[in-house]
Design a protein around this motif. Sequence first.
Motif, PDB file in Angstrom:
ATOM      1  N   CYS A  27      45.497  37.863  31.543  1.00  0.00           N
ATOM      2  CA  CYS A  27      45.599  37.038  32.763  1.00  0.00           C
ATOM      3  C   CYS A  27      44.476  36.015  32.826  1.00  0.00           C
ATOM      4  O   CYS A  27      44.704  34.827  33.095  1.00  0.00           O
ATOM      5  CB  CYS A  27      45.576  37.927  33.998  1.00  0.00           C
ATOM      6  SG  CYS A  27      47.074  38.893  34.270  1.00  0.00           S
ATOM      7  N   THR A  28      43.256  36.464  32.590  1.00  0.00           N
ATOM      8  CA  THR A  28      42.129  35.528  32.680  1.00  0.00           C
ATOM      9  C   THR A  28      42.206  34.466  31.582  1.00  0.00           C
ATOM     10  O   THR A  28      41.815  33.321  31.789  1.00  0.00           O
ATOM     11  CB  THR A  28      40.783  36.276  32.596  1.00  0.00           C
ATOM     12  OG1 THR A  28      40.693  37.001  31.367  1.00  0.00           O
ATOM     13  CG2 THR A  28      40.651  37.264  33.758  1.00  0.00           C
ATOM     14  N   ALA A  29      42.736  34.850  30.400  1.00  0.00           N
ATOM     15  CA  ALA A  29      42.898  33.870  29.322  1.00  0.00           C
ATOM     16  C   ALA A  29      43.883  32.780  29.708  1.00  0.00           C
ATOM     17  O   ALA A  29      43.786  31.641  29.228  1.00  0.00           O
ATOM     18  CB  ALA A  29      43.364  34.568  28.045  1.00  0.00           C
ATOM     19  N   ARG A  30      44.822  33.105  30.582  1.00  0.00           N
ATOM     20  CA  ARG A  30      45.799  32.122  31.044  1.00  0.00           C
ATOM     21  C   ARG A  30      45.270  31.317  32.229  1.00  0.00           C
ATOM     22  O   ARG A  30      45.941  30.422  32.731  1.00  0.00           O
ATOM     23  CB  ARG A  30      47.111  32.820  31.403  1.00  0.00           C
ATOM     24  CG  ARG A  30      48.243  31.856  31.700  1.00  0.00           C
ATOM     25  CD  ARG A  30      49.600  32.510  31.728  1.00  0.00           C
ATOM     26  NE  ARG A  30      50.009  32.963  30.403  1.00  0.00           N
ATOM     27  CZ  ARG A  30      51.247  33.358  30.113  1.00  0.00           C
ATOM     28  NH1 ARG A  30      52.190  33.356  31.064  1.00  0.00           N
ATOM     29  NH2 ARG A  30      51.549  33.756  28.898  1.00  0.00           N
ATOM     30  N   GLY A  31      44.093  31.649  32.706  1.00  0.00           N
ATOM     31  CA  GLY A  31      43.536  30.942  33.848  1.00  0.00           C
ATOM     32  C   GLY A  31      43.888  31.567  35.170  1.00  0.00           C
ATOM     33  O   GLY A  31      43.646  30.981  36.236  1.00  0.00           O
ATOM     34  N   TRP A  32      44.450  32.768  35.139  1.00  0.00           N
ATOM     35  CA  TRP A  32      44.767  33.490  36.362  1.00  0.00           C
ATOM     36  C   TRP A  32      43.579  34.361  36.757  1.00  0.00           C
ATOM     37  O   TRP A  32      42.652  34.575  35.977  1.00  0.00           O
ATOM     38  CB  TRP A  32      45.986  34.378  36.171  1.00  0.00           C
ATOM     39  CG  TRP A  32      47.268  33.651  35.880  1.00  0.00           C
ATOM     40  CD1 TRP A  32      47.458  32.294  35.851  1.00  0.00           C
ATOM     41  CD2 TRP A  32      48.524  34.237  35.546  1.00  0.00           C
ATOM     42  NE1 TRP A  32      48.761  32.008  35.532  1.00  0.00           N
ATOM     43  CE2 TRP A  32      49.448  33.178  35.342  1.00  0.00           C
ATOM     44  CE3 TRP A  32      48.984  35.547  35.398  1.00  0.00           C
ATOM     45  CZ2 TRP A  32      50.778  33.402  35.014  1.00  0.00           C
ATOM     46  CZ3 TRP A  32      50.303  35.778  35.072  1.00  0.00           C
ATOM     47  CH2 TRP A  32      51.190  34.717  34.886  1.00  0.00           C
ATOM     48  N   ARG A  33      43.645  34.885  37.963  1.00  0.00           N
ATOM     49  CA  ARG A  33      42.617  35.796  38.438  1.00  0.00           C
ATOM     50  C   ARG A  33      43.132  37.220  38.272  1.00  0.00           C
ATOM     51  O   ARG A  33      44.265  37.532  38.638  1.00  0.00           O
ATOM     52  CB  ARG A  33      42.303  35.503  39.903  1.00  0.00           C
ATOM     53  CG  ARG A  33      41.066  36.203  40.439  1.00  0.00           C
ATOM     54  CD  ARG A  33      40.772  35.757  41.849  1.00  0.00           C
ATOM     55  NE  ARG A  33      39.655  36.483  42.426  1.00  0.00           N
ATOM     56  CZ  ARG A  33      39.516  36.731  43.711  1.00  0.00           C
ATOM     57  NH1 ARG A  33      40.435  36.286  44.575  1.00  0.00           N
ATOM     58  NH2 ARG A  33      38.473  37.412  44.159  1.00  0.00           N
ATOM     59  N   ALA A  34      42.299  38.114  37.723  1.00  0.00           N
ATOM     60  CA  ALA A  34      42.700  39.490  37.439  1.00  0.00           C
ATOM     61  C   ALA A  34      41.861  40.461  38.259  1.00  0.00           C
ATOM     62  O   ALA A  34      40.649  40.580  38.042  1.00  0.00           O
ATOM     63  CB  ALA A  34      42.547  39.783  35.953  1.00  0.00           C
ATOM     64  N   LEU A  35      42.494  41.140  39.198  1.00  0.00           N
ATOM     65  CA  LEU A  35      41.846  42.170  39.998  1.00  0.00           C
ATOM     66  C   LEU A  35      42.394  43.529  39.588  1.00  0.00           C
ATOM     67  O   LEU A  35      43.590  43.673  39.307  1.00  0.00           O
ATOM     68  CB  LEU A  35      42.120  41.957  41.489  1.00  0.00           C
ATOM     69  CG  LEU A  35      41.867  40.573  42.083  1.00  0.00           C
ATOM     70  CD1 LEU A  35      42.222  40.569  43.575  1.00  0.00           C
ATOM     71  CD2 LEU A  35      40.427  40.156  41.881  1.00  0.00           C
ATOM     72  N   VAL A  36      41.532  44.531  39.581  1.00  0.00           N
ATOM     73  CA  VAL A  36      41.960  45.909  39.333  1.00  0.00           C
ATOM     74  C   VAL A  36      41.331  46.787  40.399  1.00  0.00           C
ATOM     75  O   VAL A  36      40.100  46.796  40.560  1.00  0.00           O
ATOM     76  CB  VAL A  36      41.553  46.405  37.934  1.00  0.00           C
ATOM     77  CG1 VAL A  36      41.937  47.875  37.763  1.00  0.00           C
ATOM     78  CG2 VAL A  36      42.215  45.570  36.847  1.00  0.00           C
ATOM     79  N   ALA A  37      42.164  47.524  41.127  1.00  0.00           N
ATOM     80  CA  ALA A  37      41.678  48.474  42.127  1.00  0.00           C
ATOM     81  C   ALA A  37      41.798  49.878  41.556  1.00  0.00           C
ATOM     82  O   ALA A  37      42.866  50.266  41.065  1.00  0.00           O
ATOM     83  CB  ALA A  37      42.482  48.356  43.416  1.00  0.00           C
ATOM     84  N   SER A  38      40.699  50.623  41.609  1.00  0.00           N
ATOM     85  CA  SER A  38      40.700  51.995  41.109  1.00  0.00           C
ATOM     86  C   SER A  38      39.474  52.714  41.652  1.00  0.00           C
ATOM     87  O   SER A  38      38.659  52.136  42.360  1.00  0.00           O
ATOM     88  CB  SER A  38      40.682  52.018  39.570  1.00  0.00           C
ATOM     89  OG  SER A  38      39.364  51.907  39.067  1.00  0.00           O
TER      90      SER A  38
END
Length: 381
Positions: A27-38
């Motif tokens: 996702c970040t490589a595509r320029g998107w923002r990547a969130l992970v909740a855990s």
Amino acid sequence: MTTILQVLPELETGGVERTAVDIAQACTARGWRALVASQGGRLVEELESVGGEHIFMPLASKNPFVMAANAGRLAEVARREDVSILHARSRAPAWSALHAARKTGTPFVTTYHGAYGQKNPLKSLYNSVMARGDAVIANSHFTAGLIRDRHGVSGDRVTVIHRGTDIDEIAKVPAERIARLRAAWGVEEGERVVLQLARLTTWKGQGVTIDAFAALDPALRKDCVLILAGDAQGREAYVAELEACIASHGLTGRIRLVGHCADVAAAMNAAEVVTVSSIEPEAFGRAAVEAQAAGRPVIVSDLGAVPETVLAPPQVAADERTGWRVPANDPAALSKTLSEALTLDARDRDALCARARANSTRFSLEAMCDATLAIYSRLLG
């Protein structure tokens, strides 16, 4: 900006966790923002190193009150961070994510990662959340069949995306890393490693592997070491059971429990033969792909999704095999096959390993990430 929020219990170790980090990186490589909740864990640092952001939340809890509170927390995050897609990877957090998605109108994706036990209607209801996504990802055709048979969901809503492996990274491990890991395991020069790499839990079949190794001809076994690498995750009683089994065979020191292994690529390359001895169906079985990517003979239990990853008779001709499939929970069959793998002549071994490497490329990390991001894009129009 497109923002993807993945939701899972924790970021410790395992295929679910590894895949979440891999997708975040894509996702970040595509320029998107990547969130992970855990609930956090050892992979948080790696997630952040690839540009992802971690949000702590008690998502490992199955307490209904905590799950309800998590639904509110996730809805708040979805609104505050303008989340584009909510993607759940495990059942308890998926229930919270489903309610958050409905509250906020956020598209909801699930990945059905496991062959979840389903012995009664209540468990069926609990599992069903993984089939309630606007898009449902199955990590194998075997898993897609479970989704169809259990939940009546098929067609366009279900997409098979095999777990991806960084084939090049495994195939090109520096010799120093392999030597360092063998030294850490106490493996001497000239000793051959039989490896099982899986978390320590009964259904992964470590006991079967121990019994099979013990049944080898002592002359064949004398230059071999069985390494059982994997995190016990608090299952100390099971560790004690395995240690007692090893001692009963008189193989203490020859069979070693080495704990969590962070360098999977080096581990696979350090092995002479790899076993995947599960006694219950694997929904995918990434270790079998990793072993083939390293060009190592692999022996797997003939259950679940392994016919999709390891080619063997009668599916293919004997000279087209990429490994062996043996009956599950059968130490005698595993021992016989392990003996065959350990006594291959150089020509046959090289040919087998070349086929295994070629087969592993069907399960690349790039293919998994591209297919997953394509689902996100489709849902976003």
